[in-house]
Design an enzyme around this catalytic site. Structure first.
Site, PDB file in Angstrom:
ATOM      1  N   CYS A 245       0.827  -1.220   0.000  1.00  0.00           N
ATOM      2  CA  CYS A 245       0.000   0.000   0.000  1.00  0.00           C
ATOM      3  C   CYS A 245       0.860   1.267   0.000  1.00  0.00           C
ATOM      4  O   CYS A 245       0.329   2.357  -0.209  1.00  0.00           O
ATOM      5  CB  CYS A 245      -0.934  -0.003   1.200  1.00  0.00           C
ATOM      6  SG  CYS A 245      -2.065  -1.401   1.216  1.00  0.00           S
TER       7      CYS A 245
ATOM      8  N   HIS B  75      -2.791   7.108   3.389  1.00  0.00           N
ATOM      9  CA  HIS B  75      -3.262   5.884   2.714  1.00  0.00           C
ATOM     10  C   HIS B  75      -4.661   5.550   3.219  1.00  0.00           C
ATOM     11  O   HIS B  75      -4.908   5.507   4.422  1.00  0.00           O
ATOM     12  CB  HIS B  75      -2.290   4.738   2.986  1.00  0.00           C
ATOM     13  CG  HIS B  75      -2.836   3.412   2.569  1.00  0.00           C
ATOM     14  ND1 HIS B  75      -3.401   3.208   1.329  1.00  0.00           N
ATOM     15  CD2 HIS B  75      -2.933   2.236   3.233  1.00  0.00           C
ATOM     16  CE1 HIS B  75      -3.812   1.961   1.244  1.00  0.00           C
ATOM     17  NE2 HIS B  75      -3.546   1.344   2.390  1.00  0.00           N
TER      18      HIS B  75
ATOM     19  N   ASN C 144     -10.036   0.263   0.282  1.00  0.00           N
ATOM     20  CA  ASN C 144      -8.569   0.319   0.276  1.00  0.00           C
ATOM     21  C   ASN C 144      -8.084  -0.144  -1.096  1.00  0.00           C
ATOM     22  O   ASN C 144      -8.179  -1.325  -1.428  1.00  0.00           O
ATOM     23  CB  ASN C 144      -8.028  -0.593   1.382  1.00  0.00           C
ATOM     24  CG  ASN C 144      -6.508  -0.600   1.434  1.00  0.00           C
ATOM     25  OD1 ASN C 144      -5.843  -0.131   0.517  1.00  0.00           O
ATOM     26  ND2 ASN C 144      -5.963  -1.145   2.502  1.00  0.00           N
TER      27      ASN C 144
HETATM   28  N1  COA Z   1     -18.054  -8.132   9.345  1.00  0.00           N
HETATM   29  C1  COA Z   1     -18.498  -8.415  10.583  1.00  0.00           C
HETATM   30  N2  COA Z   1     -17.681  -8.763  11.586  1.00  0.00           N
HETATM   31  C2  COA Z   1     -16.375  -8.831  11.320  1.00  0.00           C
HETATM   32  C3  COA Z   1     -15.841  -8.548  10.050  1.00  0.00           C
HETATM   33  C4  COA Z   1     -16.742  -8.196   9.044  1.00  0.00           C
HETATM   34  N3  COA Z   1     -16.342  -7.900   7.793  1.00  0.00           N
HETATM   35  N4  COA Z   1     -14.482  -8.678  10.086  1.00  0.00           N
HETATM   36  C5  COA Z   1     -14.182  -9.044  11.351  1.00  0.00           C
HETATM   37  N5  COA Z   1     -15.324  -9.126  12.092  1.00  0.00           N
HETATM   38  C6  COA Z   1     -15.470  -9.479  13.486  1.00  0.00           C
HETATM   39  C7  COA Z   1     -14.329 -10.312  14.007  1.00  0.00           C
HETATM   40  O1  COA Z   1     -14.520 -11.682  13.734  1.00  0.00           O
HETATM   41  C8  COA Z   1     -14.393 -10.006  15.476  1.00  0.00           C
HETATM   42  O2  COA Z   1     -15.387 -10.797  16.056  1.00  0.00           O
HETATM   43  P1  COA Z   1     -15.205 -11.389  17.530  1.00  0.00           P
HETATM   44  O3  COA Z   1     -15.059 -10.203  18.437  1.00  0.00           O
HETATM   45  O4  COA Z   1     -16.453 -12.164  17.730  1.00  0.00           O
HETATM   46  O5  COA Z   1     -13.958 -12.221  17.457  1.00  0.00           O
HETATM   47  C9  COA Z   1     -14.834  -8.563  15.534  1.00  0.00           C
HETATM   48  O6  COA Z   1     -15.437  -8.291  14.262  1.00  0.00           O
HETATM   49  C10 COA Z   1     -13.702  -7.600  15.721  1.00  0.00           C
HETATM   50  O7  COA Z   1     -12.648  -7.974  14.818  1.00  0.00           O
HETATM   51  P2  COA Z   1     -11.327  -7.182  14.721  1.00  0.00           P
HETATM   52  O8  COA Z   1     -10.411  -7.846  13.758  1.00  0.00           O
HETATM   53  O9  COA Z   1     -10.833  -6.926  16.104  1.00  0.00           O
HETATM   54  O10 COA Z   1     -11.896  -5.828  14.107  1.00  0.00           O
HETATM   55  P3  COA Z   1     -11.164  -4.482  13.909  1.00  0.00           P
HETATM   56  O11 COA Z   1     -11.905  -3.431  14.571  1.00  0.00           O
HETATM   57  O12 COA Z   1      -9.693  -4.581  14.145  1.00  0.00           O
HETATM   58  O13 COA Z   1     -11.377  -4.244  12.348  1.00  0.00           O
HETATM   59  C11 COA Z   1     -10.094  -4.350  10.333  1.00  0.00           C
HETATM   60  C12 COA Z   1     -10.819  -5.145  11.409  1.00  0.00           C
HETATM   61  C13 COA Z   1      -9.446  -5.331   9.363  1.00  0.00           C
HETATM   62  C14 COA Z   1     -11.115  -3.507   9.616  1.00  0.00           C
HETATM   63  C15 COA Z   1      -9.035  -3.453  10.989  1.00  0.00           C
HETATM   64  O14 COA Z   1      -8.250  -4.215  11.869  1.00  0.00           O
HETATM   65  C16 COA Z   1      -8.145  -2.775   9.994  1.00  0.00           C
HETATM   66  O15 COA Z   1      -8.557  -1.923   9.260  1.00  0.00           O
HETATM   67  N6  COA Z   1      -6.832  -3.099  10.013  1.00  0.00           N
HETATM   68  C17 COA Z   1      -5.849  -2.440   9.198  1.00  0.00           C
HETATM   69  C18 COA Z   1      -5.961  -2.805   7.776  1.00  0.00           C
HETATM   70  C19 COA Z   1      -4.938  -2.066   6.966  1.00  0.00           C
HETATM   71  O16 COA Z   1      -4.461  -1.026   7.330  1.00  0.00           O
HETATM   72  N7  COA Z   1      -4.583  -2.590   5.833  1.00  0.00           N
HETATM   73  C20 COA Z   1      -3.705  -1.883   4.944  1.00  0.00           C
HETATM   74  C21 COA Z   1      -2.328  -2.247   5.099  1.00  0.00           C
HETATM   75  S1  COA Z   1      -2.031  -3.788   4.379  1.00  0.00           S
END
Ligand code: COA
Length: 336
Positions: A116, A257, A287
């Site tokens: 990214c 980003h 993204n």
């Molecule tokens: N829909 C519904 N629930 C979802 C989900 C979705 N699409 N994706 C994950 N969940 C659930 C998980 O299973 C988890 O459930 P649980 O509490 O029962 O285990 C809960 O939501 C929280 O998951 P978590 O991974 O802690 O969520 P988060 O708030 O961290 O959000 C991302 C997930 C991926 C959106 C976030 O971590 C993120 O944006 N990370 C950075 C990504 C990034 O920057 N990428 C670019 C560089 S490569």
């Protein structure tokens, strides 16, 4: 004092026509529009149709950037840099094909793979070549076709990524000109390489074991990535501002980003920048990895958010881990 610098002269963007709203994904997997909007800020993304690859998006965006540059009196390109993590194929690189299809002749053409952060790395690569005198005018494209790499069983990644391309043209000029790339800051931490990646097609899996079904897909440890993204973009932003001699209060727009709206808000908090100065385009495109910064630039420029000589801080983070920032001023640009 004025120094040689790359100067931005054109800008173009392209997203494939097919939009995929959150509701469509919530019919296919256990997710909801509410979760996606609250946790990421994304409302929809664009996915390319079958048979459409990264070079196709890159050519569209490149063409628009060249047209926008031509209207500003732009001459011949002699270097093409394509930032992508989703090239058309493993080999050859995508950039020579993009250059040929844009009728740019037998120019220098290379891909930059920095996840990214690809666009910032590509901008730095082209800027360095221009300042060194290896090229006079460059086309820098960030382009991705991410959706074929998304695991339909992984709702943590499938809802985030989108396809698209953005491009800028650069010429050799001086740092006092509007549009000059003032300076860049780049970094990486390969000890954390396993936090996000696409294992398939690499020499290691190929030489050690048969391809596994999931090797073709992107995996991501979202929570860890989130924290590193905020920290590294904040550190790199501070570093580039110090190199440019800009106070954070003098920055007119922060173009981070577009990975997650919460990451952008956390970045603004870390930097002490009010949210009005953040450029946010993620709700419409998700993204788009290496395309995210030029797509955000084009969207904000089309909405008339940038004024001549505005100071822009670009900052990105992604797989590698790799991160980077650039300090640029805004030129007179007519979008094609
Ligand atoms: N829909 C519904 N629930 C979802 C989900 C979705 N699409 N994706 C994950 N969940 C659930 C998980 O299973 C988890 O459930 P649980 O509490 O029962 O285990 C809960 O939501 C929280 O998951 P978590 O991974 O802690 O969520 P988060 O708030 O961290 O959000 C991302 C997930 C991926 C959106 C976030 O971590 C993120 O944006 N990370 C950075 C990504 C990034 O920057 N990428 C670019 C560089 S490569």
């Amino acid at each position: 004092m004025s120094r040689p610098a790359a100067v931005l002269t054109g800008l173009g963007a392209y997203v494939p026509p097919r939009t995929v709203p959150n509701e469509e994904l919530s019919r296919r997997m256990d997710t909801s529009d509410e979760w996606i909007v609250q946790r990421t800020g994304i409302s929809q993304r664009h996915w390319a149709d079958p048979g459409v690859a990264t070079s196709d998006l890159a050519v569209e965006a490149g063409h628009r950037a060249l047209k926008s540059a031509v209207s500003g009196g732009f001459g011949d390109i002699d270097m093409v840099v394509v930032a992508t993590t989703t090239p058309d194929q493993q080999c050859p690189a995508t950039a020579p094909d993009v250059a040929a299809r844009l009728d740019l002749g037998t120019v220098a053409a290379l891909d930059v793979a920095a996840g990214c952060t690809g666009f910032v790395y590509a901008l730095a690569t082209a800027s360095a070549a221009l300042v060194a005198g290896y090229a006079e005018r460059a086309l820098v494209v960030g382009a991705e076709t991410f959706h074929p790499f998304l695991n339909p069983a992984d709702r943590g990644t499938a809802v985030i990524f989108g396809d698209g391309a953005g491009a800028v043209t650069l010429r050799r000029g001086t740092s006092d000109e509007a549009g000059a790339v003032q300076t860049v800051d780049l970094g990486s931490d390969g000890t954390l390489k396993d936090l996000v990646g696409i294992p398939g097609n690499g020499s290691r899996p190929r030489s050690t074991r048969p391809m596994q079904p999931d090797d073709q897909y992107l995996y991501m440890h979202g929570k860890e990535i989130f924290a590193h993204a905020v920290n590294r973009m904040a550190q790199s932003s501070s570093a580039v501002l110090a190199k440019a001699g800009w106070d954070v209060d003098e920055v007119d727009h922060v173009v981070g980003h577009q990975a997650n709206l919460r990451i952008l808000h956390a970045l603004a908090r870390e930097l002490g920048v009010d949210r009005e100065r953040l450029v946010c385009h993620i709700d419409q495109v998700g993204n788009t990895s290496a395309a995210s910064i030029p797509l955000a630039l084009a969207d904000a420029a089309a909405k008339g958010h940038f004024q001549l000589h505005d100071r822009l801080l670009l900052t990105a983070f992604g797989a590698g881990l790799a991160w980077g920032s650039a300090a640029i001023t805004w030129p007179e640009i007519t979008l094609a």
